[in-house]
Design a protein around this motif. Structure first.
Motif, PDB file in Angstrom:
ATOM      1  N   ILE A   1     -31.080  18.436   7.897  1.00 56.55           N
ATOM      2  CA  ILE A   1     -29.743  17.836   7.762  1.00 56.55           C
ATOM      3  C   ILE A   1     -29.587  17.211   6.379  1.00 56.55           C
ATOM      4  O   ILE A   1     -30.365  16.356   5.971  1.00 56.55           O
ATOM      5  CB  ILE A   1     -29.520  16.769   8.850  1.00 56.55           C
ATOM      6  CG1 ILE A   1     -29.581  17.427  10.234  1.00 56.55           C
ATOM      7  CG2 ILE A   1     -28.192  16.054   8.648  1.00 56.55           C
ATOM      8  CD1 ILE A   1     -29.582  16.447  11.380  1.00 56.55           C
ATOM      9  N   GLU A   2     -28.548  17.642   5.680  1.00 60.29           N
ATOM     10  CA  GLU A   2     -28.229  17.100   4.365  1.00 60.29           C
ATOM     11  C   GLU A   2     -26.754  16.722   4.244  1.00 60.29           C
ATOM     12  O   GLU A   2     -26.320  16.279   3.180  1.00 60.29           O
ATOM     13  CB  GLU A   2     -28.596  18.113   3.275  1.00 60.29           C
ATOM     14  CG  GLU A   2     -27.956  19.480   3.481  1.00 60.29           C
ATOM     15  CD  GLU A   2     -28.497  20.523   2.522  1.00 60.29           C
ATOM     16  OE1 GLU A   2     -27.681  21.321   2.013  1.00 60.29           O
ATOM     17  OE2 GLU A   2     -29.719  20.537   2.278  1.00 60.29           O
ATOM     18  N   PHE A   3     -26.030  16.861   5.353  1.00 60.70           N
ATOM     19  CA  PHE A   3     -24.616  16.468   5.341  1.00 60.70           C
ATOM     20  C   PHE A   3     -24.209  15.951   6.716  1.00 60.70           C
ATOM     21  O   PHE A   3     -24.542  16.552   7.742  1.00 60.70           O
ATOM     22  CB  PHE A   3     -23.720  17.652   4.967  1.00 60.70           C
ATOM     23  CG  PHE A   3     -22.257  17.316   5.023  1.00 60.70           C
ATOM     24  CD1 PHE A   3     -21.661  16.604   3.997  1.00 60.70           C
ATOM     25  CD2 PHE A   3     -21.483  17.688   6.115  1.00 60.70           C
ATOM     26  CE1 PHE A   3     -20.317  16.272   4.062  1.00 60.70           C
ATOM     27  CE2 PHE A   3     -20.147  17.358   6.187  1.00 60.70           C
ATOM     28  CZ  PHE A   3     -19.560  16.653   5.161  1.00 60.70           C
ATOM     29  N   ILE A   4     -23.515  14.804   6.744  1.00 54.17           N
ATOM     30  CA  ILE A   4     -22.970  14.224   7.965  1.00 54.17           C
ATOM     31  C   ILE A   4     -21.488  13.934   7.727  1.00 54.17           C
ATOM     32  O   ILE A   4     -21.130  13.278   6.733  1.00 54.17           O
ATOM     33  CB  ILE A   4     -23.691  12.915   8.342  1.00 54.17           C
ATOM     34  CG1 ILE A   4     -25.185  13.174   8.559  1.00 54.17           C
ATOM     35  CG2 ILE A   4     -23.083  12.296   9.597  1.00 54.17           C
ATOM     36  CD1 ILE A   4     -25.995  11.911   8.814  1.00 54.17           C
ATOM     37  N   GLN A   5     -20.658  14.426   8.579  1.00 51.93           N
ATOM     38  CA  GLN A   5     -19.223  14.183   8.432  1.00 51.93           C
ATOM     39  C   GLN A   5     -18.942  12.680   8.567  1.00 51.93           C
ATOM     40  O   GLN A   5     -19.319  12.061   9.557  1.00 51.93           O
ATOM     41  CB  GLN A   5     -18.435  14.933   9.505  1.00 51.93           C
ATOM     42  CG  GLN A   5     -16.928  14.745   9.413  1.00 51.93           C
ATOM     43  CD  GLN A   5     -16.212  15.551  10.475  1.00 51.93           C
ATOM     44  OE1 GLN A   5     -16.702  16.594  10.892  1.00 51.93           O
ATOM     45  NE2 GLN A   5     -15.066  15.061  10.901  1.00 51.93           N
ATOM     46  N   PRO A   6     -18.341  12.053   7.562  1.00 49.50           N
ATOM     47  CA  PRO A   6     -18.045  10.619   7.635  1.00 49.50           C
ATOM     48  C   PRO A   6     -17.244  10.276   8.888  1.00 49.50           C
ATOM     49  O   PRO A   6     -16.309  10.993   9.255  1.00 49.50           O
ATOM     50  CB  PRO A   6     -17.233  10.366   6.369  1.00 49.50           C
ATOM     51  CG  PRO A   6     -17.659  11.445   5.425  1.00 49.50           C
ATOM     52  CD  PRO A   6     -17.905  12.645   6.285  1.00 49.50           C
ATOM     53  N   GLY A   7     -17.621   9.184   9.529  1.00 52.95           N
ATOM     54  CA  GLY A   7     -16.935   8.741  10.738  1.00 52.95           C
ATOM     55  C   GLY A   7     -17.308   9.523  11.976  1.00 52.95           C
ATOM     56  O   GLY A   7     -16.702   9.331  13.035  1.00 52.95           O
ATOM     57  N   LEU A   8     -18.301  10.386  11.871  1.00 55.02           N
ATOM     58  CA  LEU A   8     -18.663  11.278  12.972  1.00 55.02           C
ATOM     59  C   LEU A   8     -19.014  10.515  14.246  1.00 55.02           C
ATOM     60  O   LEU A   8     -18.660  10.939  15.351  1.00 55.02           O
ATOM     61  CB  LEU A   8     -19.850  12.156  12.545  1.00 55.02           C
ATOM     62  CG  LEU A   8     -20.415  13.102  13.611  1.00 55.02           C
ATOM     63  CD1 LEU A   8     -19.385  14.165  13.982  1.00 55.02           C
ATOM     64  CD2 LEU A   8     -21.691  13.771  13.108  1.00 55.02           C
ATOM     65  N   PHE A   9     -19.704   9.400  14.107  1.00 58.21           N
ATOM     66  CA  PHE A   9     -20.207   8.691  15.287  1.00 58.21           C
ATOM     67  C   PHE A   9     -19.254   7.606  15.794  1.00 58.21           C
ATOM     68  O   PHE A   9     -19.581   6.893  16.726  1.00 58.21           O
ATOM     69  CB  PHE A   9     -21.568   8.058  14.955  1.00 58.21           C
ATOM     70  CG  PHE A   9     -22.587   9.046  14.470  1.00 58.21           C
ATOM     71  CD1 PHE A   9     -23.174   9.939  15.353  1.00 58.21           C
ATOM     72  CD2 PHE A   9     -22.946   9.098  13.126  1.00 58.21           C
ATOM     73  CE1 PHE A   9     -24.119  10.858  14.922  1.00 58.21           C
ATOM     74  CE2 PHE A   9     -23.882  10.014  12.682  1.00 58.21           C
ATOM     75  CZ  PHE A   9     -24.467  10.895  13.577  1.00 58.21           C
ATOM     76  N   ARG A  10     -18.089   7.511  15.171  1.00 61.69           N
ATOM     77  CA  ARG A  10     -17.148   6.448  15.529  1.00 61.69           C
ATOM     78  C   ARG A  10     -16.742   6.513  17.000  1.00 61.69           C
ATOM     79  O   ARG A  10     -16.668   5.501  17.692  1.00 61.69           O
ATOM     80  CB  ARG A  10     -15.903   6.546  14.642  1.00 61.69           C
ATOM     81  CG  ARG A  10     -14.897   5.424  14.859  1.00 61.69           C
ATOM     82  CD  ARG A  10     -13.568   5.741  14.150  1.00 61.69           C
ATOM     83  NE  ARG A  10     -13.768   6.019  12.741  1.00 61.69           N
ATOM     84  CZ  ARG A  10     -13.769   5.088  11.787  1.00 61.69           C
ATOM     85  NH1 ARG A  10     -13.598   3.812  12.126  1.00 61.69           N
ATOM     86  NH2 ARG A  10     -13.933   5.421  10.531  1.00 61.69           N
ATOM     87  N   SER A  11     -16.490   7.728  17.494  1.00 61.05           N
ATOM     88  CA  SER A  11     -15.985   7.879  18.864  1.00 61.05           C
ATOM     89  C   SER A  11     -17.091   7.936  19.914  1.00 61.05           C
ATOM     90  O   SER A  11     -16.796   8.021  21.110  1.00 61.05           O
ATOM     91  CB  SER A  11     -15.140   9.154  18.958  1.00 61.05           C
ATOM     92  OG  SER A  11     -15.919  10.298  18.640  1.00 61.05           O
ATOM     93  N   MET A  12     -18.338   7.897  19.484  1.00 66.82           N
ATOM     94  CA  MET A  12     -19.443   7.999  20.435  1.00 66.82           C
ATOM     95  C   MET A  12     -19.808   6.586  20.911  1.00 66.82           C
ATOM     96  O   MET A  12     -20.785   5.974  20.470  1.00 66.82           O
ATOM     97  CB  MET A  12     -20.637   8.707  19.792  1.00 66.82           C
ATOM     98  CG  MET A  12     -20.285  10.111  19.305  1.00 66.82           C
ATOM     99  SD  MET A  12     -21.687  11.015  18.611  1.00 66.82           S
ATOM    100  CE  MET A  12     -22.635  11.344  20.088  1.00 66.82           C
ATOM    101  N   SER A  13     -19.022   6.107  21.844  1.00 67.56           N
ATOM    102  CA  SER A  13     -19.115   4.706  22.267  1.00 67.56           C
ATOM    103  C   SER A  13     -20.355   4.407  23.107  1.00 67.56           C
ATOM    104  O   SER A  13     -20.647   3.242  23.362  1.00 67.56           O
ATOM    105  CB  SER A  13     -17.862   4.316  23.055  1.00 67.56           C
ATOM    106  OG  SER A  13     -17.709   5.161  24.191  1.00 67.56           O
ATOM    107  N   HIS A  14     -21.071   5.442  23.539  1.00 68.49           N
ATOM    108  CA  HIS A  14     -22.273   5.215  24.338  1.00 68.49           C
ATOM    109  C   HIS A  14     -23.564   5.440  23.543  1.00 68.49           C
ATOM    110  O   HIS A  14     -24.652   5.190  24.067  1.00 68.49           O
ATOM    111  CB  HIS A  14     -22.282   6.150  25.554  1.00 68.49           C
ATOM    112  CG  HIS A  14     -21.165   5.886  26.517  1.00 68.49           C
ATOM    113  ND1 HIS A  14     -21.170   4.822  27.391  1.00 68.49           N
ATOM    114  CD2 HIS A  14     -20.000   6.548  26.721  1.00 68.49           C
ATOM    115  CE1 HIS A  14     -20.058   4.838  28.113  1.00 68.49           C
ATOM    116  NE2 HIS A  14     -19.332   5.882  27.726  1.00 68.49           N
TER     117      HIS A  14
END
Length: 646
Positions: free
Chosen positions: A86-99
């Motif tokens: 992994i060399e790229f993560i979409q910004p804000g990707l984990f915002r909606s993963m509330s658990h």
């Protein structure tokens, strides 16, 4: 704008590469909301997982980009992406993963993403984050830690961080555990950890930190600074209570005892493998400070000072250590060790091995709880004869590699020997390599020894009653390497003896007279055994499990019962490859492995013996017949002569 274009371009390039790469996808294993997708050659996040999945393990694949696909699984609690690309993560990707509580991104290539200076976005609910092994260097961790208010456990080990800035953890106020070991940290800015009121465990081992001054992390429970380049550790002068319990300073370059918090709760302190040559402060001011506020370690349970350069211990050094249970001062340069009245009465283990000790003194009522004492590898020769009898709880004594002699029943007023009898708690005694010349009768009387090691005392004379009193206790006995020619005591009298090592002696026989023994393992390697007597084998046959017989001049034809036991596998001989015997063939002796001996190897000899016996019998018979004939002829001649004269 330029930053957004950069990551978009990077994403498109990586996406193209993923399309061109051949992909061999197997099904993930899903059981009770846990999806195991490890080592499946995946290049993208799987889209076929059930909606209610809680744990997804994608470690060991070929993922390069994390995009919106992750947000399709809002119920994920644990996401493991260990060992991908992994060399790229979409910004804000984990915002909606509330658990999402546990996120493992270790061993990827996140340094490429961090170089873009684009924040990952909020990790609002993540409590445990692993970023180890990503090639991150100074300030790169800020990309992931800017907004993680719930984060309690953070791992950044195995990166290339050289400096920790004071703003590094501003976005992670809930941190309790930080792992920064195996980096290249040279500098930690003042106040870096002061913004973390809940920080309890900090691992800074395997870095390049040179010193700690004004240590003031009151709330910290555990601090690991091992394997750095530290020359000193100093706490601030404060009347406030420190919560520190574990302090690991091993494998540094510390020359003086650290200046610890006055009000501390330390239970574990490791200063091994440093350059300590004094247990005082580093200069006059610190010694003055120590004098005004003497060292207090009232809660300390474990202290390790091994592998340093200590030549002496201050008489009052242990005064405050009223709870100490384990003390290791091995591998130093101590020439004497003395304890005053009522010192270290809670100590259970004391290691003074491999120093230069010539003098050893324990005052009255000292070491009342001591169970294990390591004294091997010193120069002990002259001691108070009753020094070990004064240890009321001692169970294990390591006295090997000294120059001690053992006292007998006669009373000694000099220090030429030590008493090892009448120690009612002693169970394990090691006396190897002491240049023992004589072991007197009842040397261990009333000491309930289970293990006794008398090995490597070449030429020692053992009184036939030396082991008297150990009949009901002894289970392990080693007499290895003592050049014994005769074993003048009956091993079968030691009714509980299970393991016997008689290797590397000059024994030609073994005394087992009583016909009853518990021996399970017998080592007779490297002796002068020609025959293992039938009586001995019969005595051992019910209990013996392992027999070592290598390097003995065994006779094949005089050990047929032993050979039968070997070939029937009634006794296990672990060194069978080394066990050989000799038989006579065509006037010469032939050597053969014991397991390869056949009955015909001894038939020739038996035939020769039979022929010789028959010839001998015939010769004797002929001689008898000849004598009878001569006698008869003589008798007849005598009668004829008598008749003629008449």
């Amino acid at each position: 704008m330029m930053g957004a274009r950069a990551w978009l371009l990077l994403f498109l390039l990586n996406g193209s590469a993923a399309v061109l790469r051949p992909e061999h996808v197997s099904s993930c294993r899903v059981l009770e909301r846990v999806a195991n997708c490890t080592d499946l050659n995946l290049t993208s996040f799987p889209h076929w997982l059930p909606n209610g999945v809680h744990t997804v393990d994608l470690s060991g694949n070929f993922l390069q980009n994390l995009t919106d696909i992750v947000s399709f699984y809002p119920t994920i609690h644990q996401l493991n992406l260990h060992s991908n690309r992994i060399e790229f993560i979409q910004p804000g990707l984990f915002r909606s993963m509330s658990h999402l509580q546990v996120l493992d991104l270790s061993r990827n290539q996140l340094d490429l993403y961090a170089a873009l200076k684009i924040a990952v976005g909020p990790l609002t609910f993540v409590q445990k984050l692993d970023l180890s092994g990503n090639g991150l260097y100074t300030d790169m961790s800020d990309t992931f830690l800017g907004d993680a208010p719930a984060l309690t456990n953070l791992s950044l080990n195995g990166n290339s961080i050289t400096k920790i800035g004071k703003d590094t953890f501003i976005g992670t106020p809930a941190l309790r555990n930080i792992d920064l070991h195996n980096n290249v940290i040279l500098e930690i800015e003042e106040g870096t950890f002061e913004s973390l009121p809940h920080l309890a465990e900090l691992d800074l081992s395997m870095n390049s930190i040179s010193c700690i001054t004004d240590f003031n992390l009151y709330q910290l429970n555990s601090l690991n600074l091992s394997k750095n380049s530290m020359t000193s550790f100093q706490s601030i002068i404060s009347d406030q209570d420190f919560q520190l319990l574990y302090l690991d300073l091993r494998e540094n370059k510390i020359q003086y005892f650290p200046i610890l918090p006055t009000k501390n709760k330390l239970i574990y302190l490791d200063l091994s493998r440093n350059q300590l040559h004094s247990l005082n402060g580093t200069d006059a001011d610190e010694e003055l400070h120590n004098h005004k506020s003497p060292l207090k370690l009232c809660s300390l349970l474990y202290l390790d000072l091994s592998y340093n350069h200590l030549k002496s211990i201050p008489p009052d050094f242990f005064v405050s250590m009223v709870a100490l249970e384990s003390l290791n001062i091995s591998n130093n340069c101590l020439e004497s060790f003395m304890l005053d009245h009522r010192s270290l009465n809670t100590l259970k283990t004391l290691d003074l091995s491999f120093n230069n000790l010539q003098n050893l003194t324990f005052g009255n009522c000292t070491l009342e709880m001591l169970e294990t004492l390591y004294l091997q590898g010193n120069w002990l020769n002259t001691l108070d004869p009753g020094i070990f009898q004064g240890l009321p709880s001692i169970r294990t004594l390591h006295l090997q590699q000294n120059q001690l002699s053992v006292c007998g029943l006669e009373k000694h007023v000099s220090g030429s020997c030590v008493y090892l009898s009448d120690i009612c708690t002693l169970q394990y005694l090691y006396l190897s390599e002491n240049d023992l010349l004589y072991l007197p009768a009842q040397a261990f009387k009333c000491s309930p020894l289970l293990i006794l090691d008398l090995s490597l005392n070449p030429g020692v004379e053992i009184n036939e009653h030396a082991l008297s009193g150990l009949e009901r206790f002894l289970t392990h006995l080693s007499l290895r390497g003592n050049q014994l020619q005769v074993l003048n005591f009956d091993l079968s009298l030691l009714h509980h003896l299970k393991v016997v090592d008689l290797s590397s002696n000059q024994l030609s026989s073994l005394l087992l007279a009583s016909g009853d023994t518990a021996i399970e393992s017998l080592n007779l390697q490297n002796n002068s055994m020609v025959t293992l007597e039938t009586h001995t084998l019969k005595t051992l046959q019910n209990t013996l499990r392992n027999l070592y017989m290598g390097s003995n001049p065994l006779s094949c034809c005089r050990n047929m019962q032993l050979i039968d036991l070997v070939q029937q596998k009634s006794v296990h001989i672990p060194d069978i490859a080394m066990v050989t015997c000799k038989y006579r063939k065509d006037g010469e002796y032939v050597e053969i492995n014991l397991r390869n001996v056949q009955s015909e190897h001894c038939e020739t000899l038996r035939s020769k013996v039979l022929v010789i016996s028959m010839i001998t019998v015939l010769t004797l018979g002929l001689m008898v017949v000849l004598l009878v004939a001569i006698r008869l002829c003589h008798s007849r001649s005598h009668r004829f002569n008598h008749s003629y004269k008449a």
